[in-house]
Scaffold this motif. Structure first.
Motif, short mmCIF file in Angstrom:
data_model
loop_
_atom_site.label_atom_id
_atom_site.label_comp_id
_atom_site.label_asym_id
_atom_site.label_seq_id
_atom_site.Cartn_x
_atom_site.Cartn_y
_atom_site.Cartn_z
N ASP A 47 0.82 -1.21 0.00
CA ASP A 47 0.00 0.00 0.00
C ASP A 47 0.86 1.27 0.00
O ASP A 47 0.72 2.14 0.85
N ILE A 48 1.73 1.35 -0.98
CA ILE A 48 2.64 2.49 -1.11
C ILE A 48 1.89 3.72 -1.63
O ILE A 48 2.17 4.85 -1.25
N HIS A 49 0.94 3.49 -2.53
CA HIS A 49 0.02 4.52 -3.02
C HIS A 49 0.72 5.81 -3.47
O HIS A 49 0.36 6.91 -3.09
N GLY A 50 1.74 5.65 -4.30
CA GLY A 50 2.37 6.81 -4.92
C GLY A 50 3.21 7.66 -4.02
O GLY A 50 3.69 8.72 -4.43
N GLU A 51 3.46 7.23 -2.78
CA GLU A 51 4.24 8.02 -1.83
C GLU A 51 5.72 7.65 -1.97
O GLU A 51 6.29 6.90 -1.18
N PHE A 52 6.35 8.22 -3.00
CA PHE A 52 7.72 7.83 -3.31
C PHE A 52 8.70 8.17 -2.18
O PHE A 52 9.58 7.37 -1.84
N GLY A 53 8.59 9.36 -1.61
CA GLY A 53 9.53 9.77 -0.57
C GLY A 53 9.56 8.80 0.59
O GLY A 53 10.64 8.38 1.05
N ALA A 54 8.37 8.41 1.07
CA ALA A 54 8.29 7.47 2.19
C ALA A 54 8.80 6.09 1.80
O ALA A 54 9.51 5.42 2.56
N PHE A 55 8.44 5.65 0.58
CA PHE A 55 8.89 4.35 0.08
C PHE A 55 10.41 4.32 -0.06
O PHE A 55 11.07 3.37 0.39
N ASP A 56 10.95 5.36 -0.66
CA ASP A 56 12.40 5.44 -0.86
C ASP A 56 13.13 5.45 0.48
O ASP A 56 14.19 4.82 0.63
N HIS A 57 12.55 6.13 1.46
CA HIS A 57 13.17 6.18 2.80
C HIS A 57 13.21 4.79 3.43
O HIS A 57 14.22 4.40 4.04
N ILE A 58 12.14 4.03 3.27
CA ILE A 58 12.11 2.67 3.83
C ILE A 58 13.18 1.79 3.19
O ILE A 58 13.88 1.04 3.87
N LEU A 59 13.33 1.90 1.86
CA LEU A 59 14.36 1.11 1.18
C LEU A 59 15.76 1.55 1.60
O LEU A 59 16.63 0.71 1.85
N ARG A 60 15.98 2.85 1.68
CA ARG A 60 17.32 3.36 2.03
C ARG A 60 17.74 2.96 3.45
O ARG A 60 18.92 2.73 3.71
N THR A 61 16.78 2.90 4.35
CA THR A 61 17.09 2.55 5.74
C THR A 61 16.90 1.06 6.02
O THR A 61 17.12 0.63 7.16
N GLY A 62 16.50 0.30 4.99
CA GLY A 62 16.23 -1.12 5.21
C GLY A 62 15.14 -1.33 6.23
O GLY A 62 15.16 -2.29 6.99
N ALA A 63 14.15 -0.40 6.24
CA ALA A 63 13.05 -0.45 7.22
C ALA A 63 13.57 -0.56 8.65
O ALA A 63 13.07 -1.33 9.47
N LEU A 83 12.95 -8.02 -1.85
CA LEU A 83 11.83 -7.12 -1.57
C LEU A 83 10.53 -7.73 -2.07
O LEU A 83 10.41 -8.11 -3.23
N HIS A 84 9.53 -7.82 -1.16
CA HIS A 84 8.18 -8.24 -1.52
C HIS A 84 7.27 -7.00 -1.47
O HIS A 84 7.15 -6.37 -0.41
N VAL A 85 6.66 -6.66 -2.58
CA VAL A 85 5.68 -5.57 -2.60
C VAL A 85 4.29 -6.20 -2.62
O VAL A 85 3.87 -6.76 -3.63
N VAL A 86 3.60 -6.13 -1.47
CA VAL A 86 2.33 -6.84 -1.34
C VAL A 86 1.16 -5.93 -1.77
O VAL A 86 0.17 -5.77 -1.07
N GLY A 87 1.33 -5.31 -2.92
CA GLY A 87 0.21 -4.63 -3.58
C GLY A 87 0.05 -3.15 -3.32
O GLY A 87 0.52 -2.59 -2.35
N ASP A 88 -0.65 -2.54 -4.27
CA ASP A 88 -1.06 -1.12 -4.26
C ASP A 88 0.12 -0.15 -4.30
O ASP A 88 0.41 0.58 -3.36
N ILE A 89 0.77 -0.15 -5.45
CA ILE A 89 1.80 0.83 -5.76
C ILE A 89 1.16 2.14 -6.20
O ILE A 89 1.66 3.22 -5.90
N TYR A 90 0.01 2.02 -6.89
CA TYR A 90 -0.60 3.16 -7.56
C TYR A 90 -1.70 3.84 -6.75
O TYR A 90 -2.22 3.32 -5.77
N ASP A 91 -2.05 5.07 -7.23
CA ASP A 91 -3.22 5.86 -6.80
C ASP A 91 -3.03 6.53 -5.44
O ASP A 91 -2.33 6.05 -4.56
N ARG A 92 -3.72 7.66 -5.33
CA ARG A 92 -3.82 8.52 -4.13
C ARG A 92 -2.60 9.42 -3.93
O ARG A 92 -2.72 10.53 -3.49
N GLY A 93 -1.41 8.94 -4.22
CA GLY A 93 -0.20 9.77 -4.16
C GLY A 93 0.29 10.07 -5.56
O GLY A 93 -0.03 9.37 -6.52
N PRO A 94 1.15 11.11 -5.72
CA PRO A 94 1.48 11.62 -7.05
C PRO A 94 2.66 10.97 -7.75
O PRO A 94 2.91 11.27 -8.91
N GLU A 95 3.43 10.08 -7.10
CA GLU A 95 4.70 9.67 -7.68
C GLU A 95 4.85 8.17 -7.83
O GLU A 95 5.93 7.61 -7.62
#
Length: 641
Positions: free
Chosen positions: A45-61, A193-205
Motif C-alpha cells: 500500500d505504497i500509493h504513490g508516496e515515493f519519498g516514504a517508500f524510498d526512505h524505507i528502502l534506504r534505511t532497510g526499514a 523485496l516483496h511488494v504486497v500490492g497497491d503501488i498506484y493511486d492517491r499519491g502523485p509519484e
C-alpha cells in the motif's frame, strides 16, 4: 536417438568444460545451501508516496540502524549511531550538510570510511563473496574488496590498508567513496523485496516508485486492487481507465501523471471545459504533491473531475449490463434518479442529490455521446502507447501475481472471500465455481489474457474491472463500492461499504490454518502476509492477527490514511531468526531528517519463541539450488560414463 536429458547434458557441456568445473560448482552450491537466509522486506500500500517508500528502502526499514547498534554498541554514542544511520541512507545529502557533519577533515574521512567498511563487512557475512561483489559499484569494487578482506592485524597489511585510504583522499575521492560504501550497505541489508500490492493511486509519484522497482535486483509483487485497476486499463478496460484518471483528479495529481507518462489529456480537458461548470462537490482533495497550481488550473481540474466521474459511471453501467454474471444490477444508479426532482431512490428510500452534473446523459443513460467516444478512445490510445507505461506494466506482469508462496509463507494483497460461516465463498462463471486459491488463479488468468490482447473492452479486461469493485472480488472484499453515493448523497449511511466475512474470520487461528492449507502450507512456522486494509492504530487495532499467524502491513503509508491510522504504515522484516514488524512515522523530507538527526523507525520482534535458524537450504531459493545440485550430479555421472 538422444533422450531429452542427454540433450540437456550436451548443453551443459558448453558451460562446464571439465569434471573439475562441475565439482567446483557442486561444492559452491552445497556451501551456499548452508548459509543463513537473506533478509526479506515486505511492504504494501505504497500509493504513490515515493519519498516514504524510498526512505524505507534506504534505511532497510530500520535494519541499518539495528545493525549499527549491534555492531558498534558502546563504541558510538546514540547520537553518533543516528548520524551514521542517516549517512548510510542519504550519503550525498549528508555530506553536503554542514549541520550533520560540521568538521569533515582528513581524520573524519578516515574514521567514517573505516566505520562504513566495518559495517559493510558485518552486513555481508551471510553472503558469498561473489554476491557481495555484485552489490559493489563498479567504480570502486576492487578497492572496496581489498579493504574489506585485508587483515590489518598484520603490520604490512595495515600499512597497505592505510596507503589505499591515503591515495583515495589525496585524489579527493572521499565523498564518492563514502557514497559507494553506503549504497553497497543499502543493497546488502535487504536481500529480497516483496511488494504486497497497491503501488498506484492517491499519491502523485507512483511512476518514480515503478522506476526504482525496475532497477531493483530482487523483487516480487502481489497485485493490489489499485495495481489491477491500472493493469486493467492497460489491457483495454475503458471503465478502469476512467476510474484511475478520476482518482488522480480527486486526489489532485492528474497533471503529474500526465507529465510522468506523457499522456495526451488535451481532448479530455477541452471536452470538460465545454460541458461542465464549477462544482464544489468535485473540488479536488488537499494537494498531495508539492506543485502549486493556478486558480484557473484548479477550476479546470474541477470540471475534468466531473467529466471523468460521469464517464466512469456510464462505462460501468455498460459493463454491468453486458455481464449479468457480475450480479451488479443494483449498481445501475442512473436508473434510480428522478431528474426532475433531483433525487435518487435507494432501497425504497429517497435522497436529495448534491452537485448534480448529469447534463451529458441521453435517453440511453449509459451510452457515450459521439464526442465522449472520441475522448475515451484518445485517452486509451495515449495510455497504452506510453513507453514508460509499457515498461511499468511489463514489470508488473513479469514480477507480479495474485498471490505468492515464498519460503513457506503466503502473500496476497486483499482477501480470500468467505461466507458468513467462514467457508470459501464461490464465484460462479460459466457454470464453474471458483473459490479459494482457484479464485485467485481465475483473476490472474483473466488479467494476463487481457494484457496479451490489449483491445478495448475485451471480456478479460472486463473481469479486471470486476476484480476492482465486485463483491466476490479477492481484491475489493466489500459489498459495494459507493463512489457515486459519496459524491452525490450527503447522508453518510449510504456511503457504508460492508466488508467480506474474511476480515472477521482472519482474526482466528482456525481460519488462518484453513487458508494456509488451501495453498499446501502445513508448517507451524508458515504465516500469511496481507495488505489492503489500513490498521487503525489510534483505535487500538493490532497488525498481528490470527494468534500471530497473519500480519497486516498496511498501516497507512498514504497521507490520505494517516489521520485515521495515526502512523505512517507498517512493513515487515524476515531474517534467518524470524519476523520483525516495523512501525513508521510520517516521512516529511530529507532536510527534516538531517535537521532532527534521528529516525524514529521502530522494530518489534513478533516471533518470541526460539526457532532454529533458517538456512538457504530451507528456502524457496534452496529448492531451486537443490534441483541444480541433483542435475549436476547426474551430469557428473554422465561425464564419467
Amino acid at each position: 536417438m538422444l533422450s531429452t536429458r542427454e540433450k540437456y547434458y550436451q548443453m551443459l557441456e558448453k558451460e562446464f568444460h571439465s569434471k573439475e568445473d562441475v565439482v567446483t560448482e557442486l561444492i559452491n552450491l552445497e556451501a551456499i545451501m548452508n548459509l543463513p537466509k537473506g533478509t526479506e522486506l515486505y511492504i504494501s500500500d505504497i500509493h504513490g508516496e515515493f519519498g516514504a517508500f524510498d526512505h524505507i528502502l534506504r534505511t532497510g526499514a530500520g535494519n541499518i540502524k539495528e545493525k549499527i547498534s549491534d555492531l558498534f554498541q558502546d563504541r558510538l554514542t546514540e547520537r553518533e549511531k543516528d548520524q551514521l544511520t542517516i549517512l548510510v541512507a542519504y550519503p550525498v545529502e549528508s555530506l553536503a550538510s554542514d549541520s550533520l557533519f560540521s568538521h569533515k577533515d582528513i581524520s573524519w574521512y578516515r574514521t567514517k570510511i573505516r566505520q562504513l567498511l566495518e559495517l559493510l563487512t558485518f552486513s555481508s557475512t551471510k553472503y558469498t563473496r561473489s554476491k557481495v561483489r555484485k552489490a559493489l559499484p563498479k567504480q570502486f569494487a576492487y578497492i572496496i574488496e581489498e579493504l574489506m578482506y585485508t587483515n590489518t592485524a598484520y603490520v604490512d597489511k595495515a600499512a597497505y590498508y592505510d596507503e589505499i585510504l591515503s591515495h583515495l583522499l589525496e585524489l579527493e575521492q572521499g565523498d564518492a567513496f563514502i557514497s559507494a560504501l553506503c549504497q553497497s550497505i543499502q543493497r546488502l541489508v535487504v536481500d529480497h523485496l516483496h511488494v504486497v500490492g497497491d503501488i498506484y493511486d492517491r499519491g502523485p509519484e507512483a511512476d518514480k516508485i515503478m522506476d526504482k522497482l525496475c532497477q531493483h535486483p530482487s523483487i516480487d509483487v502481489q497485485w493490489g486492487n489499485h495495481d489491477i485497476l491500472w493493469m486493467g486499463a492497460y489491457a483495454g478496460s475503458r471503465a478502469c481507465l476512467m476510474t484511475l484518471l478520476r482518482i488522480a483528479a480527486r486526489y489532485n495529481y492528474l497533471y503529474e501523471i500526465e507529465k510522468a507518462y506523457a499522456l495526451n489529456l488535451r481532448p479530455l480537458f477541452m471536452y470538460a471545459e465545454e460541458h461542465y461548470q464549477k462544482n464544489p462537490v468535485f473540488t479536488p482533495k488537499e494537494k498531495c504533491s508539492n506543485v502549486n497550481y493556478s486558480i484557473e488550473s484548479l477550476d479546470t481540474l474541477e470540471k475534468v473531475h466531473q467529466a471523468l466521474a460521469i464517464l466512469q459511471f456510464k462505462l460501468e453501467g455498460q459493463l454491468i449490463k453486458r455481464h449479468p454474471e457480475f450480479d451488479m444490477t443494483d449498481r445501475l444508479l442512473f436508473d434510480q434518479i428522478n431528474f426532475d426532482q433531483d433525487t435518487i431512490t435507494l432501497k425504497n428510500k429517497t435522497y436529495p442529490l448534491q452537485g448534480s452534473c448529469f447534463q451529458t446523459l441521453q435517453k440511453d443513460l449509459y451510452a457515450l455521446t459521439e464526442q465522449e467516444e472520441y475522448v475515451v478512445d484518445m485517452l486509451m490510445a495515449s495510455f497504452q502507447q506510453s513507453t514508460k507505461m509499457q515498461e511499468h506494466m511489463n514489470l508488473l506482469l513479469e514480477k507480479g501475481s495474485m498471490y505468492l508462496v515464498y519460503n513457506q509463507h503466503l502473500l496476497f494483497h486483499g482477501c480470500l472471500p468467505l461466507t458468513d460461516k467462514g467457508d470459501f465463498l464461490p464465484l460462479k462463471v460459466n457454470g464453474i465455481n471458483y473459490r479459494g486459491k482457484d479464485l485467485l488463479r481465475f483473476f490472474e488468468d483473466q488479467l494476463r489474457q487481457g494484457c496479451d490482447l490489449q483491445i478495448s473492452d475485451n471480456p478479460h479486461a472486463d473481469w479486471s474491472w470486476y476484480c476492482w469493485t465486485g463483491n466476490i472480488s479477492p481484491q475489493f472484499g466489500k459489498s459495494a463500492m459507493t463512489t457515486f453515493e459519496r459524491y452525490f448523497i450527503a447522508d453518510k449511511k449510504t456511503h457504508v461499504e460492508i466488508k467480506n466475512s474474511y476480515y472477521k474470520f482472519r482474526d482466528t487461528k482456525k481460519t488462518c490454518e484453513m487458508i494456509l492449507q488451501e495453498f499446501g502450507l502445513y508448517s507451524p512456522h508458515s504465516r500469511i502476509i496481507n495488505g489492503h486494509t489500513p490498521v487503525k492504530v489510534k483505535g487500538g487495532e493490532s497488525p498481528i492477527k490470527g494468534e500471530g499467524m497473519l500480519f497486516v502491513i498496511d498501516g497507512g503509508l498514504s497521507k490520505a490514511y494517516q489521520k485515521t491510522t495515526g502512523i505512517a504504515g507498517y512493513s515487515l522484516l524476515n531474517n534467518s531468526y524470524g519476523f520483525q514488524i516495523v512501525t513508521h512515522d510520517p516521512f516529511y523530507s530529507i532536510e527534516d531528517l538531517i535537521e532532527t538527526q534521528t529516525d524514529d523507525t521502530s522494530l518489534k520482534r513478533v516471533i518470541d519463541h526460539d526457532i532454529s535458524r533458517t538456512m538457504i537450504r530451507d528456502t524457496t531459493i534452496g529448492e531451486s539450488i537443490e534441483e541444480q545440485i541433483e542435475t549436476l550430479k547426474g551430469f557428473l555421472h554422465y561425464q564419467m560414463n
